[in-house]
Write an enzyme that holds these catalytic residues in place. Structure first.
Site, PDB file in Angstrom:
ATOM      1  CD  GLU A   1      55.743  -1.681  73.685  1.00 32.95           C
ATOM      2  OE1 GLU A   1      55.019  -1.562  72.680  1.00 32.95           O
ATOM      3  OE2 GLU A   1      55.526  -2.506  74.585  1.00 32.95           O
TER       4      GLU A   1
ATOM      5  CB  SER B   1      59.117  -3.171  76.973  1.00 33.47           C
ATOM      6  OG  SER B   1      58.688  -4.470  77.176  1.00 33.47           O
TER       7      SER B   1
ATOM      8  CB  THR C   1      55.482  -5.563  86.188  1.00 33.03           C
ATOM      9  OG1 THR C   1      55.039  -4.937  85.000  1.00 33.03           O
ATOM     10  CG2 THR C   1      54.359  -6.359  86.780  1.00 33.03           C
TER      11      THR C   1
ATOM     12  N   GLY D   1      55.994   0.421  79.010  1.00 28.99           N
ATOM     13  CA  GLY D   1      57.121   1.321  78.798  1.00 28.99           C
ATOM     14  C   GLY D   1      57.173   1.821  77.360  1.00 28.99           C
TER      15      GLY D   1
ATOM     16  CB  SER E   1      55.985  -7.796  77.900  1.00 29.06           C
ATOM     17  OG  SER E   1      55.771  -6.458  77.594  1.00 29.06           O
ATOM     18  CB  SER E   2      52.515  -5.070  81.623  1.00 29.48           C
ATOM     19  OG  SER E   2      53.368  -5.386  82.675  1.00 29.48           O
TER      20      SER E   2
ATOM     21  CG  ASN F   1      59.373  -8.301  80.239  1.00 31.16           C
ATOM     22  OD1 ASN F   1      59.681  -9.372  80.762  1.00 31.16           O
ATOM     23  ND2 ASN F   1      58.781  -7.322  80.898  1.00 31.16           N
TER      24      ASN F   1
END
Ligand SMILES: Nc1ncnc2c1ncn2[C@@H]1O[C@H](COP(=O)(O)OP(=O)(O)OP(=O)(O)O)[C@@H](O)[C@H]1O
Ligand SMILES: [Mg+2]
Length: 1081
Positions: free
Chosen positions: A392, A110, A115, A390, A163-164, A160
């Protein structure tokens, strides 16, 4: 590209090593050292063969400009320094030109930049693929889907700021020309628990904050929302605003993007209503209410938010309120309703919020897909871009992290499989022998999680479906018994005694040794999250909403379609979708971007060795390099290889005429490179050791220097020669110009001297001729004069006999006659009109006719006046005579006169004969009335006037009362001596009587009338008409005396000032003075 063009290469101006395969010696330290060196010089991309390592720079670098796109466009992968564009270009070209479907796999933890990388790839492809109105629209829609999904699916986390929180795989579809046709997006497991609760320092999904900050007052009012974040329980406040993130501006971007993607205005509104509803839902609170059976039943505390939410979604409030207090369980034919306690009500509320949000998110993806799906049915080429969450590791890792990390395991697996396979296939394709290489295969971890019989996910499902009490603990027990032996599974209570005393492993946790490190999972919530239970009463309440989107999101709430079967668990669904994804990826040509996070602080220029080392290890990058180098470290097609190194051998320099492969063979033989250092493939040369490549590079560098010297030498020689030639040429030019100039000068001198000589000679000659000509002319003149005199004498002598003595007079008379004739005819034609007032008269033609001309004019005027007069009747004549007399008396003497000229002198204004009122008066007068009018008699006492009838006959004038007609005074005209008037525009007149006459006894009359001119003219006329009387005298003066009985009073006329108005006023000043003020004209 022409042969002369200078080619750059990955190997030129290299900072560190651009391709890790060339790293020498290869060790973890050198690997990380190389990454660090490059990172410090802002070189964030490094290759491992065709894999791109991308370091997150945490700052914007000027390497994504349109110029860069052009630079990398249509260039070979190793031709320029490493860049994500090179990978995108390679993938795009091989898709377009070789018809190979591609996938771009972006992995990393992450915040590592996945992205961003995916967006860079998409924008590069959009920039280089075809153009045109339709294509541009597709591109724009594909690119604009990103901000929409990021707003709803991304959130600030501690790792992030953007973060997605969902996995995304996007297939971009192209036609045979490489123009984009459309796309399909798949989303994977949104982290929906975030909707109701966020870890410390994190935020809910961006859209909530964007809506509250960016929406207009009007929109907020419609959505029944307040701008203040603190009003909403679901929004964490400690990091509600994020540095560098402008929520309000982003909201506008999102709305704009939704519009571009093709969302209708009412769809956007519906989505915002759902977002608002989630916020409202979070504010609903419950309180216990005791029941007879001793259980507590939950009740909604403050119904305002509930009411507003129901209004927003069109839900009947009572239905939802009931769903928060009761739960109906259906089993076969039975329906049992149980009460919910407060904790269960909160659980139900949160479950509803989570489901509402995640279903809305899935709907958004479906809706975007509808817009961006390719229209044509023809065969498409596909480029897939995978940007998945990502790996984690948090302090508390739960079900979501477990699922995310499982997905990463699968990706690592596919990476291993595909890299090896690709590598292997290349050797086979090129016909080169291949030896196997050792690497860690994480298939065993994947198996631990996904195995159908005893995998963790299968056991979780089993536990969830099992009748009886199921808790997270029973699930952990099950794991402890079944997975205990697995070398990657660790738990305190497992049979494996190794962990019995491991205090880093709490009792309610299990640990998995992932390929990327060990992760400790808390089992709490696993069962619940896997079940993802939403009470049927809730979905039914939602289905009943009068809101089309809500109905669509909760189809299971439709009472007509009651399904008693349990829906598939979250784990099951995820495993299935990851399975499909993996199958999909395996059919495509993979391109890897491995993202690495340089530090934990989101800071630019900070490189934490340990953190990078950890990532390098678990991403298996070292192994990747080793695998790549196990065979041959470097490979290159024969043509570019020969082009690059041909200067190292005399036979190949400067041009090699045969096939490139033979050229490379000759070259390597000439350089005495050991045989086992390279192998000849079908189209490429394979170099085993980087050292060999560096040797070649070193030699090339030296050779380039020699070549540079040679070029310099030749260039200098050429430059000097050209300079000399230039000087020589210039000298010739200068000399030529000078000679020309000197000759010109000399020539001009000779020319001017010859002209002088010439002119002297010509002058002398001309003078001589002139003298001669003058003499001839004089002779000619003398002859002519003599001849003229002689001829005159002759003629006179001849004509004397014909000449008469009075011819001159005749000619004169004739001439005069002609002139007069012409004059009169001309005058006849230009006669003026017959009007007596026409003043025009033609101009005189000759001076001597002046007298005649004026006389004629006078005669003509008299004649036309006579003509004019002769038309008059007797009556009209009398009128004119009267007018003429008036003019004689008053013209230029009294100011009132001009106004009277236009007035006809009617005389009898009162029509005495006809008016019965004046019968009495009529009887008194037996003669013809010359004038009858009303006048003012001025009273001497006060100067005021009194109306009287004034009658004038041939012999008398009479004053009578206006109303009764009674005669006040009748004066025979002979008794009247004179009339006095002023010079001004007033109507005053005094009739003065002769002294001693009987009439005079009463005194003179001072009267006033507007028709003064007429009255006095008529009076005067009557005097002139009778022969026995003298004409009446008319005095015109501004001061005259009037005899009133005994006294004489002076009447004085003065000009009134403007303030006295426009009327004439008469005032008595004293016994002897009456003052009349007349307004100035
Ligand atoms: N190439 C880049 N240039 C500049 N900044 C970058 C770049 N890549 C990433 N960043 C910065 O790093 C941040 C995190 O990147 P990104 O959101 O792509 O991470 P991620 O790998 O997708 O993380 P997650 O798994 O949490 O979604 C970005 O918001 C951006 O600020
Ligand atoms: Mg991301």
């Amino acid at each position: 590209m022409s042969k002369m063009e200078v080619k750059t290469s990955l190997l030129d101006n290299m900072i560190g090593v651009g391709d890790m395969v060339l790293l020498e010696p290869l060790s973890e330290e050198t690997f990380i050292g190389n990454l660090r060196k490059r990172f410090e010089h802002n070189e964030i991309y490094t290759y491992i063969g065709s894999v791109v390592i991308s370091m997150n720079p945490y700052k914007s670098l000027p390497i994504y400009t349109a110029d860069k796109v052009e630079e990398y466009r249509n260039r070979n992968f190793y031709e320029l320094s490493p860049h994500i564009y090179a990978l995108a270009d390679e993938a795009y070209r091989s898709l377009r030109d070789q018809d190979k479907d591609q996938c771009i796999l972006i992995t990393g933890e992450s915040g590592a930049g996945k992205t961003e990388a995916s967006k860079l790839v998409m924008s590069y492809v959009a920039a280089v693929c075809g153009k045109g109105q339709e294509v541009n629209k597709v591109k724009e829609q594909l690119l604009q889907s990103n901000p929409v999904l990021e707003a709803f699916g991304n959130a600030k986390t501690v790792r992030n700021d953007n973060s997605s929180r969902f996995g995304k795989y996007m297939d971009i579809e192209f036609d045979f020309k490489g123009d984009p046709l459309g796309g399909v997006i798949s989303n994977y497991l949104l982290e929906k628990s975030r909707v109701v609760k966020q870890p410390r320092g994190e935020r809910n999904f961006h859209i909530f904050y964007q809506l509250l900050s960016g929406a207009s007052e009007d929109t907020l009012k419609k959505l029944k929302l307040d701008r203040d974040f603190s009003k909403y329980n679901y929004l964490s406040l400690d990091s509600a605003t994020v540095n560098g993130l402008d929520d309000a501006a982003n909201f506008r971007t999102v709305r704009n993007a939704m519009q571009i993607v093709g969302f209708m205005e009412d769809e956007v509104q519906s989505v915002l209503e759902l977002v608002a509803a989630v916020l409202k839902l979070g504010n609903i609170e419950f309180k216990p209410e005791s029941r007879v059976n001793g259980f507590d039943e939950s009740r909604v505390k403050d119904k305002n938010d509930l009411k507003e939410m129901c209004e927003l979604l069109g839900i009947e409030q009572s239905v939802l309120e009931r769903a928060f207090s009761f739960r109906t369980v259906e089993a076969k034919m039975e329906k049992v309703s149980t009460t919910l306690n407060v904790a269960q009500a909160y659980y139900a509320r949160d479950a509803l919020a989570k489901n509402l949000y995640s279903r809305m998110f899935s709907w958004l993806v479906t809706r975007i897909n509808e817009s961006i799906k390719a229209q044509s049915k023809s065969r498409k080429k596909v480029m897939g871009v995978l940007d998945i969450y990502g790996f984690e590791i948090f302090e508390d890792n739960s079900f979501e992290q477990f699922i995310i990390n499982y997905c990463n395991e699968k990706l690592q697996q596919i990476f291993i499989e595909l890299t090896l396979r690709e590598e292997q296939e290349e050797y086979v394709r090129e016909g080169i022998e291949w030896t196997n290489i050792e690497y860690f295969n994480n298939a065993v971890i994947c198996d631990l999680i996904e195995n159908n019989q005893n995998g963790i996910l299968a056991m979780l499902d089993e536990e969830c479906l099992r009748p009886g009490t199921v808790t997270d603990e029973t699930f952990l027990d099950k794991l402890n018994t079944i997975c205990a032996e697995h070398q990657h599974f660790e738990s305190r209570l497992s049979k494996n005694s190794k962990f019995l005393t491991d205090h880093s492993l709490p009792h309610n946790c299990f640990r998995i040794q992932h390929y990327a490190g060990k992760v400790l999972y808390k089992v709490e919530g696993f069962v619940d999250k896997n079940n993802d239970l939403l009470y049927r009463d809730m979905s039914q309440a939602m289905y009943k909403a009068n809101h089309s989107l809500m109905k669509l999101l909760f189809p299971e709430g439709n009472p007509a379609k009651v399904n008693l079967k349990r829906p598939p668990t979250a784990g099951f669904q995820f495993r299935a979708s990851v399975g499909t994804l993996m199958k999909n990826l395996q059919t495509k040509n993979p391109n890897y971007i491995r993202c690495i996070k340089p530090n934990d602080k989101k800071a630019a220029q900070v490189f934490t060795d340990s953190l990078v080392c950890h990532q390098v290890r678990y991403l298996g990058l070292m192994e990747n390099v080793r695998v790549r180098r196990a065979g041959y470290a470097f490979r290159q097609a024969y043509e570019p290889c020969l082009e690059r190194y041909k200067m190292l051998c005399k036979q190949t320099w400067p041009h090699w005429k045969g096939p490139a492969r033979e050229g490379v063979e000759v070259l390597l033989k000439d350089l005495e490179v050991p045989k086992d250092e390279f192998a000849y493939g079908r189209s490429k040369i394979f170099i085993r050791n980087p050292r060999t490549l560096f040797f070649l590079e070193e030699r090339r560098k030296q050779c380039l220097e020699d070549l540079a010297t040679l070029i310099q030498k030749i260039y200098r020689g050429w430059k000097c020669r050209t300079h000399f030639l230039l000087l020589k040429k210039s000298q010739v030019v200068v000399a030529a110009w000078y000679r020309r100039y000197a000759q010109q000068k000399k020539y001009q001198k000779i020319k001017s001297s010859s002209i002088v000589v010439q002119s002297f000679i010509r002058g002398w000659k001309a003078r001589k001729i002139l003298r001669e000509l003058k003499y001839q002319k004089r002779c000619k003149e003398a002859v002519t004069t003599i001849a003229a005199y002689w001829h005159g004498t002759q003629v006179r002598r001849e004509y004397r006999k014909f000449f008469r003595a009075n011819a001159g007079k005749k000619i004169y008379a004739f001439t005069i006659q002609r002139i007069m004739q012409k004059y009169f005819l001309g005058l006849k034609n230009s006669m003026p009109s017959m009007s007596p007032i026409d003043k025009s008269w033609p101009a005189r033609p000759y001076m001597f006719l002046e007298g005649t001309h004026q006389e004629l004019r006078r005669i003509f005027h008299l004649w036309r006046c006579k003509k004019y007069r002769s038309q008059f009747t007797e009556e009209k004549k009398a009128i004119y005579e009267e007018k003429l007399e008036a003019s004689e008396i008053f013209k230029d003497k009294k100011a009132l006169y001009p106004c009277s000229v236009g007035q006809p002198f009617k005389g009898d204004y009162l029509e005495i004969n006809k008016n019965p009122k004046y019968q009495k008066l009529n009887s008194v007068i037996d003669e013809k009335v010359l004038l009858a009018d009303v006048v003012n008699k001025i009273n001497r006492a006060n100067g005021k006037g009194a109306s009287r009838i004034f009658l004038l006959t041939k012999k008398h004038f009479v004053l009578a009362d206006q109303k009764t007609g009674q005669v006040k005074a009748s004066v025979p005209l002979p008794d009247l001596s004179s009339v006095s008037v002023s010079t001004q525009s007033d109507g005053f007149f005094a009739l003065k009587l002769k002294e001693g006459t009987p009439s005079a006894a009463k005194g003179d009359f001072l009267l006033s009338s507007d028709r003064l001119i007429e009255i006095i003219t008529k009076l005067h006329r009557s005097g002139t008409a009778s022969a026995e009387r003298e004409p009446i005298n008319v005095d015109i003066s501004d001061e005259f005396l009037v005899q009133f009985k005994q006294d004489q009073v002076c009447v004085k006329f003065i000009q009134a000032g403007p303030k006295n108005g426009n009327s004439v006023s008469c005032k008595r000043k004293n016994n002897r003075l009456l003052e009349v003020s007349v307004p100035s004209p």
